[in-house]
Design an enzyme around this catalytic site. Structure first.
Site, short mmCIF file in Angstrom:
data_model
loop_
_atom_site.label_atom_id
_atom_site.label_comp_id
_atom_site.label_asym_id
_atom_site.label_seq_id
_atom_site.Cartn_x
_atom_site.Cartn_y
_atom_site.Cartn_z
N GLY A 209 0.72 -1.27 0.08
CA GLY A 209 -0.11 0.00 0.20
C GLY A 209 0.81 1.31 0.06
N GLY B 109 0.22 5.34 0.86
CA GLY B 109 -0.40 6.55 1.26
C GLY B 109 0.13 7.72 1.23
N GLY B 110 -0.56 8.66 1.68
CA GLY B 110 0.07 10.22 1.61
C GLY B 110 1.20 10.15 2.74
N GLY C 15 3.19 7.60 3.87
CA GLY C 15 4.07 6.45 3.71
C GLY C 15 3.75 5.20 2.75
N VAL D 94 3.49 1.12 2.61
CA VAL D 94 3.14 0.03 3.60
C VAL D 94 3.84 -1.35 2.89
CG1 VAL D 94 1.48 -1.26 4.83
CG2 VAL D 94 1.03 1.07 4.48
N ASP E 246 -9.67 10.98 9.24
CA ASP E 246 -9.37 10.65 7.83
C ASP E 246 -10.13 9.28 7.59
OD1 ASP E 246 -8.74 10.91 5.31
OD2 ASP E 246 -6.90 10.00 5.64
#
Ligand SMILES: *[C@@H]1O[C@H](CO)[C@@H](O)[C@H](O)[C@H]1NC(C)=O
Ligand SMILES: *[C@@H]1O[C@H](CO)[C@@H](O)[C@H](O)[C@H]1NC(C)=O
Ligand SMILES: *[C@@H]1O[C@H](CO)[C@@H](O)[C@H](O)[C@H]1NC(C)=O
Ligand SMILES: *[C@@H]1O[C@H](CO)[C@@H](O)[C@H](O)[C@H]1NC(C)=O
Ligand SMILES: *[C@@H]1O[C@H](CO)[C@@H](O)[C@H](O)[C@H]1NC(C)=O
Ligand SMILES: *[C@@H]1O[C@H](CO)[C@@H](O)[C@H](O)[C@H]1NC(C)=O
Ligand SMILES: *[C@@H]1O[C@H](CO)[C@@H](O)[C@H](O)[C@H]1NC(C)=O
Length: 918
Positions: A615, A617-618, A620, A622, A730
């Site tokens: 994954g 995301g904004g 970092g 994963v 969020d």
């Protein structure tokens, strides 16, 4: 209704959607009543406008639980619940076997009145008194009480009897209608118990009629018949066809044929405003030389009847043709001043009525063709009313106002309707004087031993005719009221056994002394009965000592209480969370107590040199990883130093928060500029991916609603289980993770911000969140509350229901709320529910979820419910779905393949340090 009912905005919004949903599911309409619906929309709009013009119409669905009501989808009549009109009775539902597709929704529930002899609705129309109203009460027994015995009871309007309500059978709909000119601004519609069962009511309506068309100010007219002749559809006509919402029943005559036209019959110039649908059909004798005859056996030799016959020529007459006829009622011309009625094609509609009332057990109408008329008579519509005696005046308005104030001040529920009338139903604890046709007055009021407290209301002195007043043995305090001197007719006044102080006003004392007033004031210890009323030395010491001692005791008790409270408050601090402590010093200090601290090289090991990215995301990336004991984990590597602060927040929060529906934190790394967090690995990844794919498990509604319940529980814990509460900020599908059991956990607290309840909300400097999920209220006000999460959760819920994204991509990107709301308002479930569910779900369950979602996405945060309200709603939805599965399992004897092992009460997650990812 078991359980507590907390009527706050959360419930209001929920209930509103309950109502929307319920009406939408059923294809509502009358049982024996099929409503006509004209397709011509211009006409619709006219009718609509007219009813809107009227304003203030009251449409009550009695016994309806949904506080915000609903709009009937056939008649488009907006029904309200009855809570603001009555405060007695019970909400009941009719038996299921009486509910059919065609039954109007308003008949599904009733308010029943097992308590009290008389129960009244109080209607207050903005147009006030002295103008004509149409009132309609509807009843369908439907065996709501399981006794299978329709009751018999009386219906009253104000203080006068309207009708007796009886039923032929449990499925009969009884409708009573009256044209009434109320003498007061409020109208009481009362149900009076006779000895035959419990009164109940299904619906109550009140409309203002603009013109005094049917009645002048002195009459109350009850409807006997309202008929639409020659109907081709055999359907009932009412609102919206009829601007006044009169109900026209189709009716056909023997030896007659129907005539009809497709043209619109405009009746706007006729004061009666007859609906075109009614006027464009008519009957005429089959044999053109016969008269047109209508007969009614009223069985009522006394009542005074008023007849209104409505005509419109709907056949195109040739040059040499004419239609002329006279109308006789029991052999006499209906309107003595009018010999013959002449109709012309598409001329204005005509209404003929009898100015003088007709009496008789039979009404025999005959419409006779004039000798040289070429065409036989026709009849389009007809109404018959009969006059209701209204000999009883209601109680004097001033008395009513005063006693209503008293009722309100001391919340006396058993008092309903008019205080005095009808005579045998006067309120308990008061007596009235009845003086011929004059308005009754209240002369006696006995509220002794009624547990009343506070000061004595001044409204007592507004009961100007009062002769006897007994307020003894209550807890009234304050000084002896002096307004009693205004009660000129007062003969006895009993105030003994209270806690009144001060002194008795001189005029009362004089009246008492000269024997015109029987005054009892014993048992008021602080009341001075003997002048002079200064400090009475003889009683001073005792009183003073008692007073001093009690204040001392009180003071000590208070001190102790304050101490206890103080201690509780300040010894409570670090139960499981520490409050907003600044994380200024070293991260190490903050994270000392952490589960496990990893070095960067360990992280490299665990992730096998960042082999598998799962994954991004904004904040970092994963990676998948496994610990030395083969526990699978997700490692989130924070990308920039800028995220360090976020990292701290997240690590700190994650450490403190443990809940089975929140992603578990297994450790972290903070070394040499490398910051990473190790989470449990979630086998199915995030919900966003699962929803966008073709995952089989998500084609089951049960699984989806279970996910919703899980996520809601996680959020509820953040909002209400944590001190201080945590706002996630969020919430979105990509932050909801699913483990191998399809159990959902809320993840990514990177942007979370705990806030203290004391300040209620937090003015933050920048809006953080994800487009599509962002609370519009937060966006515009920067005020961060838990309600922002509730909004985002509503979006998630909508995605679960519809299978759509928060922003529906297309030619124009549409927000899911804008897309779904119109369908929801129309009750059109099918249009929005994800087709991948293949219609295989419990309707009620999905509706419950829809309601919850729509409540969550209310534009203003104050209208949104809290997660604590949402969780039980969703659980109920889940239960409904489970019940359905159970039922189908039972009925087919099939063992349903349980493809998932959901358990709402899974073991505590802290133990479940199993591998998961995010
Ligand atoms: C009323 O509701 C039913 C059931 O949802 C629906 O089939 C019907 O089309 C609706 N009628 C109108 C006029 O919206
Ligand atoms: C509605 O009625 C008007 C006037 O009677 C007519 O002109 C119009 O075509 C009708 N519209 C429809 C949709 O039937
Ligand atoms: C109930 O009574 C009504 C009115 O008398 C009648 O029209 C209807 O057929 C009856 N229904 C049943 C089930 O007996
Ligand atoms: C109103 O109706 C009553 C009863 O029919 C009649 O006696 C009276 O004259 C009418 N008043 C007016 C103002 O029309
Ligand atoms: C119509 O009625 C008249 C008089 O009642 C009768 O003479 C005539 O035969 C009837 N016509 C038909 C077609 O039945
Ligand atoms: C009504 O009209 C018929 C036919 O013209 C006539 O025979 C009858 O006498 C009239 N009735 C009255 C009361 O005028
Ligand atoms: C019918 O009789 C009236 C007078 O009674 C007369 O004015 C009219 O012209 C006659 N009509 C026909 C068609 O004979």
């Amino acid at each position: 209704m078991a359980g507590e009912f907390r009527c706050n905005w959360a419930w209001l919004s929920l209930l509103w959607f309950v109502s929307v949903s319920v009406f939408a599911i059923q294809e509502a309409d009358g049982k024996s009543i099929v409503l006509a619906r004209e397709k011509n929309s211009t006409h619709h709009k006219q009718a609509r406008r007219k009813l809107d013009d009227v304003g203030g119409s009251i449409d009550i669905d009695c016994g309806l639980l949904d506080v915000l009501g609903y709009t009937d989808n056939k008649t488009e009549i907006p029904y309200k619940t009855d809570s603001e009109y009555i405060d007695t009775g019970e909400d009941r539902e009719i038996s299921i076997e009486f509910i059919s597709e065609n039954l109007e929704r308003t008949y599904r529930n009733v308010r029943s009145f097992p308590e009290g002899k008389r129960n009244c609705y109080t209607l207050r129309h903005p147009e006030g008194r002295n103008t004509v109203y149409l009132l309609r009460a509807s009843f369908l027994y439907g065996n709501y009480d399981g006794l299978d015995q329709p009751p018999k009871f009386d219906l009253y309007i104000g203080v006068n009897k309207w009708d007796t309500i009886t039923f032929d059978n449990a499925s009969q709909i009884v409708i009573k209608e009256i044209l009434h000119v109320p003498p007061m601004d409020v109208v009481h519609v009362c149900l009076l118990k006779t000895d035959k069962g419990t009164p109940f009511i299904s619906a109550l309506q009140m409309r203002h009629l603009h013109n005094s068309i049917y009645t002048n100010k002195s009459q109350t007219l009850a409807l006997y018949k309202r008929l639409d002749f020659g109907s081709t559809t055999n359907e009932i006509v009412r609102f919206e066809e009829d601007a006044y919402d009169r109900i026209w029943l189709p009716y056909n005559l023997p030896h007659c044929k129907s005539l009809s036209t497709g043209l619109n019959i405009d009746s706007l110039n006729n004061a009666y405003r007859l609906p075109s649908t009614v006027m464009r059909t008519a009957v005429t004798p089959t044999n053109g030389s016969d008269p047109l005859e209508v007969q009614f056996d009223t069985g009522d030799p006394i009542s005074k009847f008023y007849v209104y016959m409505h005509f419109a020529e709907i056949e195109e007459l040739l040059e040499n043709e004419q239609r002329e006829f006279n109308i006789t009622l029991n052999g006499k011309l209906l309107d003595g001043s009018l010999n013959y009625v002449v109709l012309r094609y598409l001329d204005l509609t005509k209404t003929i009525h009898n100015p003088q009332p007709i009496t008789g057990p039979n009404l025999w109408f005959s419409l006779n063709k004039k000798e040289n008329s070429t065409l036989p008579p026709i009849l389009n519509a007809m109404e018959i009313y009969f006059e209701k005696d209204s000999y009883q005046e209601p109680t004097d308005q001033e008395d009513v106002n005063a006693i209503m104030d008293i009722k309100k001040a001391y919340t006396i529920k058993s008092w309903q309707g008019d205080p005095c009338a009808p005579m045998s139903f006067s309120w308990d604890r008061l007596d009235c004087s009845f003086n011929g046709y004059h308005a009754p007055r209240i002369i006696k009021l006995d509220l002794s031993s009624s547990n009343l407290s506070g000061t004595i209301s001044e409204s007592f002195s507004m009961l100007k005719s009062l002769e006897n007043l007994d307020l003894s043995n209550n807890g009234f305090t304050g000084s002896f009221p002096d307004f009693f001197i205004h009660l000129q007719h007062l003969k006895t006044l009993n105030l003994s056994g209270n806690k009144l102080s001060g002194e008795i006003p001189l005029p009362l004392k004089e009246r008492s002394d000269n024997g015109s007033l029987l005054l009892s004031v014993d048992g008021n210890p602080d009341l001075c009965q003997q002048a002079p009323c200064k400090e009475d030395k003889s009683t001073f010491p005792l009183h003073a000592v008692i007073a001093i001692i009690s204040s001392l005791v009180l003071f000590i008790v208070l001190c102790i209480l304050v101490r206890i409270i103080w201690r509780r408050k300040y010894s409570k601090k670090p139960v499981h969370l520490t409050a907003n402590q600044p994380v200024t010093s070293h991260e190490e200090v903050v994270l000392k107590s952490s589960n496990t601290q990893f070095t960067y090289s360990q992280i490299v090991d665990i992730t096998n040199n960042f082999e598998k990215m799962i994954g991004k995301g904004g904040s970092g990336t994963v990676y998948h990883g496994s610990l030395s004991d083969d526990t699978q984990v997700a490692v989130k590597l924070l990308s920039s130093a800028e995220s360090c602060r976020q990292f701290q927040t997240e690590a700190e929060l994650l450490m403190r928060v443990h809940h089975r529906n929140l992603a578990s934190f297994l450790g972290y790394c903070n070394e040499g500029g490398h910051t990473a967090i190790i989470y449990e690995f979630m086998a199915y990844g995030n919900l966003e991916k699962c929803l966008s794919g073709s995952m089989k498990k998500l084609s089951s509604w049960k699984n989806r609603i279970q996910i919703a319940v899980d996520a809601a529980q996680g959020l509820e814990y953040l909002h209400h289980g944590c001190k201080p509460p945590i706002v996630h900020r969020d919430v979105k599908t990509s932050n909801i993770l699913l483990n191998e059991k399809m159990q959902a956990k809320v993840a990514d607290f990177g942007f979370s911000k705990s806030f203290s309840t004391e300040s209620e909300s937090h003015i933050s400097t920048g809006v953080i969140g994800t487009f599509g999920y962002l609370d519009p209220d937060y966006y515009s006000s920067y005020r961060l509350t838990e309600k922002s999460d509730v909004y985002s959760f509503g979006i998630v819920l909508l995605e679960l229901i519809t299978g759509q994204r928060a922003i529906i991509k297309g030619q124009e990107n549409t927000h899911i709320v804008n897309w779904a709301t119109p369908f929801v308002e129309r009750g059109d479930l099918r249009q929005i529910v994800d087709s991948r569910l293949q219609g295989d779900f419990d309707f009620g369950s999905v509706w419950k979820a829809v309601e919850a979602a729509i409540a969550c996405v209310s534009p203003t945060s104050i209208q949104r419910p809290t997660m604590s309200y949402i969780v039980p709603e969703l659980k109920e939805s889940l239960e409904m779905e489970l019940a359905r599965e159970q039922k189908s399992r039972d009925s087919y004897g099939k063992k349903l393949k349980s493809n998932s092992s959901f358990d709402t009460h899974v073991v505590d997650l802290e133990a479940a340090s199993g591998p998961e990812a995010r």
